[in-house]
Enzyme design. Structure first.
Site, PDB file in Angstrom:
ATOM      1  N   LYS A 126       6.715-116.183  19.208  1.00 32.98           N
ATOM      2  CA  LYS A 126       5.575-116.026  20.120  1.00 32.98           C
ATOM      3  C   LYS A 126       5.980-115.072  21.238  1.00 32.98           C
ATOM      4  O   LYS A 126       6.929-115.351  21.969  1.00 32.98           O
ATOM      5  CB  LYS A 126       5.176-117.393  20.689  1.00 32.98           C
ATOM      6  N   GLY A 138      -2.397-112.954  17.978  1.00 31.10           N
ATOM      7  CA  GLY A 138      -2.374-111.752  18.817  1.00 31.10           C
ATOM      8  C   GLY A 138      -0.986-111.451  19.329  1.00 31.10           C
ATOM      9  O   GLY A 138      -0.638-110.313  19.636  1.00 31.10           O
ATOM     10  N   ARG A 139      -0.186-112.508  19.457  1.00 27.44           N
ATOM     11  CA  ARG A 139       1.182-112.317  19.962  1.00 27.44           C
ATOM     12  C   ARG A 139       2.156-113.223  19.231  1.00 27.44           C
ATOM     13  O   ARG A 139       3.218-113.533  19.745  1.00 27.44           O
ATOM     14  CB  ARG A 139       1.243-112.575  21.463  1.00 27.44           C
ATOM     15  N   GLY A 173      -7.033-114.455  15.870  1.00 28.79           N
ATOM     16  CA  GLY A 173      -5.831-114.147  15.073  1.00 28.79           C
ATOM     17  C   GLY A 173      -4.569-114.252  15.901  1.00 28.79           C
ATOM     18  O   GLY A 173      -4.615-114.450  17.125  1.00 28.79           O
ATOM     19  N   ARG A 186      -4.846-123.339  11.288  1.00 26.55           N
ATOM     20  CA  ARG A 186      -5.715-123.817  12.368  1.00 26.55           C
ATOM     21  C   ARG A 186      -7.148-124.015  11.866  1.00 26.55           C
ATOM     22  O   ARG A 186      -7.532-123.399  10.862  1.00 26.55           O
ATOM     23  CB  ARG A 186      -5.762-122.766  13.496  1.00 26.55           C
ATOM     24  N   ASP A 229      -9.307-122.697  17.808  1.00 24.53           N
ATOM     25  CA  ASP A 229      -8.203-121.865  17.317  1.00 24.53           C
ATOM     26  C   ASP A 229      -6.853-122.458  17.715  1.00 24.53           C
ATOM     27  O   ASP A 229      -5.817-122.005  17.230  1.00 24.53           O
ATOM     28  CB  ASP A 229      -8.323-120.423  17.839  1.00 24.53           C
ATOM     29  N   ASN A 230      -6.865-123.449  18.591  1.00 25.47           N
ATOM     30  CA  ASN A 230      -5.614-124.113  18.969  1.00 25.47           C
ATOM     31  C   ASN A 230      -5.480-125.473  18.295  1.00 25.47           C
ATOM     32  O   ASN A 230      -4.640-126.280  18.695  1.00 25.47           O
ATOM     33  CB  ASN A 230      -5.542-124.281  20.491  1.00 25.47           C
TER      34      ASN A 230
END
Ligand code: AMP
Ligand code: MG
Length: 523
Positions: free
Chosen positions: A141, A125-126, A123, A211, A286-287
């Site tokens: 970000k 996260g930042r 998820g 993603r 995830d990227n």
């Protein structure tokens, strides 16, 4: 008949949510936002048990200043970069020290394969999404912890933020599909990595940050209803075959149409990475962007002295994401997406066929691109293949600078090309075969020689964001508070195919001090 409870595959266990600022924690401001805002991805119908997104406010940072705003990225949304640079309200918004009135920021949930291992919940996260402006999603970000921060602090350090800001815009100028960067904010707030550094926030912009991992998450939660919603969203974003976007079509066909398009775009993006010598560094699923955009700039690099096996990420101990592995990894990642879509399709063949699209699209894209880069578009295949193989063998054996080698050929400068090799003699036989090939190709195309070189210079950049150049920008900011190199490099990389005599040195291979620069996942 349903299988007994004990025979059904169990859902993966998930970690607890990270405590995070609740909606309403951050000040609300009205920076005079233009019309055209929408909730973006958060506008998808919510499910109480498994929401796509969770609301979350940013956490404040100390002593923030706007280091740069990209004119081009701002213009996409009808914003004026200079106005943003001087607006205290925008500074507050872009640093996460305030939230726009009526705009609840949020984080989205996804899963992903990290270095080949499935992680059931990652998820944002930042990353905090602010909503969408004229169809462009804005995402901060490094604005603090979200429910998905796990054990980490939700922050991003100055050095990685500078790299992401510069590279996003540089890739765009190179013609490579990428998320964009609107702004970079520096702060005095300390962040602990290997040493104490300072925090920064980049505002990223894209039509969508969807993603592969979003699909993997809802597949692994066995929520086929939500997976189907994501497919509809993906199909719409991708503008696949109009028939596929009508919800009248069975979901299986929409999912397959989507995979075909994602495969085609991923192939084209990967070919362009290979053409320019770009290494992503962390090609986890995830990227990977559903839109085929370069996403999540971390320990990326551009090839200096050519080595096909080069690993740009210091944390990638086995070279999973080395330069030459990238096409294969792209395909593997697509196979993870296909796997996530399987429960909607329930047949292997159409998914496998869509994966085949990647292979044919990649082969076609890379061949076309390299022929253009070498200016040999109409060379017969039996001349082309061995000449290309020997070109890369020469770059490899002599560790010739990737960017400068193509650029020297685009000027027809044989001497400059040979000067890139420690053993100049080693270049001679290849160069004489190349000259024959050029003559043959020109004759077949009926193209004046100078026009051919001009076309080559429009595709072979002189300037890429070399690690040593990024390092100069970062150390000027960190050690002297000097933002001039940031502005110089940002403006240089906006036109990477032009000559910039004043900045000639930024086209150079790494100087001695930078020979052993390394970048890792720490960011
Ligand atoms: P990355 O390797 O940067 O793509 O990150 C992988 C996952 O870790 C994503 O879910 C990120 O949001 C999360 N992550 C990375 N760094 C941080 C951080 N400093 N704080 C919170 N989450 C992070
Ligand atoms: Mg990531």
């Amino acid at each position: 008949m349903n299988a007994p409870e004990s025979l059904r595959p169990s859902l993966p266990a998930l970690p607890p949510f990270t405590p995070h600022p609740q909606p309403g924690t951050a000040p609300r401001i009205d920076p005079g936002l233009p019309d055209g805002w929408s909730p973006g991805f958060a506008g998808l119908a919510a499910d109480l048990e498994e929401p796509f997104t969770r609301p979350c406010d940013p956490s404040p940072l100390q002593d923030c200043s706007l280091l740069a705003v990209s004119e081009d990225a701002a213009a996409l949304m009808g914003l004026d970069a200079r106005e943003l640079m001087h607006s205290p309200a925008w500074l507050a918004l872009l640093s996460g020290n305030a939230v726009g009135r009526h705009l609840q920021s949020y984080a989205s949930v996804y899963a992903g394969h990290q270095f080949g291992v499935f992680v059931p919940r990652l998820g944002d996260g930042r990353a905090l999404n602010l909503g969408a402006l004229h169809g462009w999603e804005l995402q901060l970000k490094g604005a603090g912890q979200t429910p998905y921060a796990r054990f980490a602090d939700g922050r991003a350090v100055l050095r990685s933020s500078v790299r992401e800001y510069l590279c996003s815009e540089a890739m765009h100028a190179l013609g490579i599909p990428t998320t964009r960067a609107l702004s970079i904010v520096a702060s005095a707030s300390p962040v602990l990595r290997e040493t104490v550094e300072t925090a920064a926030v980049v505002c990223r912009v894209a039509p969508s940050f969807l993603r592969f991992g979003h699909f993997e998450y809802f597949a692994s939660r066995q929520r086929l209803d939500l997976l189907e919603q994501l497919v509809s969203h993906g199909v719409e974003l991708l503008g696949c075959d109009p028939i596929a976007s009508t919800s009248a079509l069975p979901v299986a066909e929409r999912a397959v149409a989507m995979l075909h398009e994602v495969a085609r775009r991923s192939a084209s993006m990967t070919a362009q990475w290979m053409g320019v010598g770009f290494m992503h560094g962390v090609m986890n699923t995830d990227n990977c962007s559903i839109l085929g955009l370069t996403l999540d700039y971390g320990p990326f690099g551009f090839m200096d002295g050519f080595n096909a096996g080069h690993i740009c990420n210091h944390s990638d101990h086995h070279g999973r994401y080395s330069f030459q592995s990238q096409p294969q990894v792209s395909l593997w990642n697509l196979s993870r997406l296909a796997n996530a879509l399987y429960p909607l399709v329930n047949a292997r063949e159409p998914l496998t066929e869509a994966l085949e699209t990647f292979k044919s699209s990649y082969a076609q894209s890379i061949e076309g691109l390299l022929r253009k880069k070498l200016g040999l578009e109409s060379l017969p295949e039996d001349y082309w293949s061995p000449l290309l193989d020997d070109f890369y063998a020469l770059l490899q054996s002599q560790r010739m600078d990737h960017t400068l080698a193509f650029r020297a050929l685009s000027h027809g400068q044989e001497q400059a090309f040979m000067n890139l090799a420690p053993d100049r003699e080693a270049c001679k036989s290849w160069l004489s075969r190349y000259q024959e090939a050029v003559a043959l190709s020109l004759a077949r195309r009926g193209l004046p020689a100078e026009q051919r070189l001009q076309q080559m210079r429009a595709i072979n950049p002189k300037y890429v964001l070399r690690n040593w150049v990024a390092e100069e920008v970062i150390s000027a900011l960190r050690d002297r508070g000097d933002a001039q190199p940031l502005h110089d490099i940002a403006s240089l990389l906006r036109s990477p195919f032009e000559e910039h005599p004043k900045f000639e040195h930024y086209a150079s291979p790494p100087p001695d001090w930078a020979q052993h620069l390394s970048v890792s996942c720490s960011s």
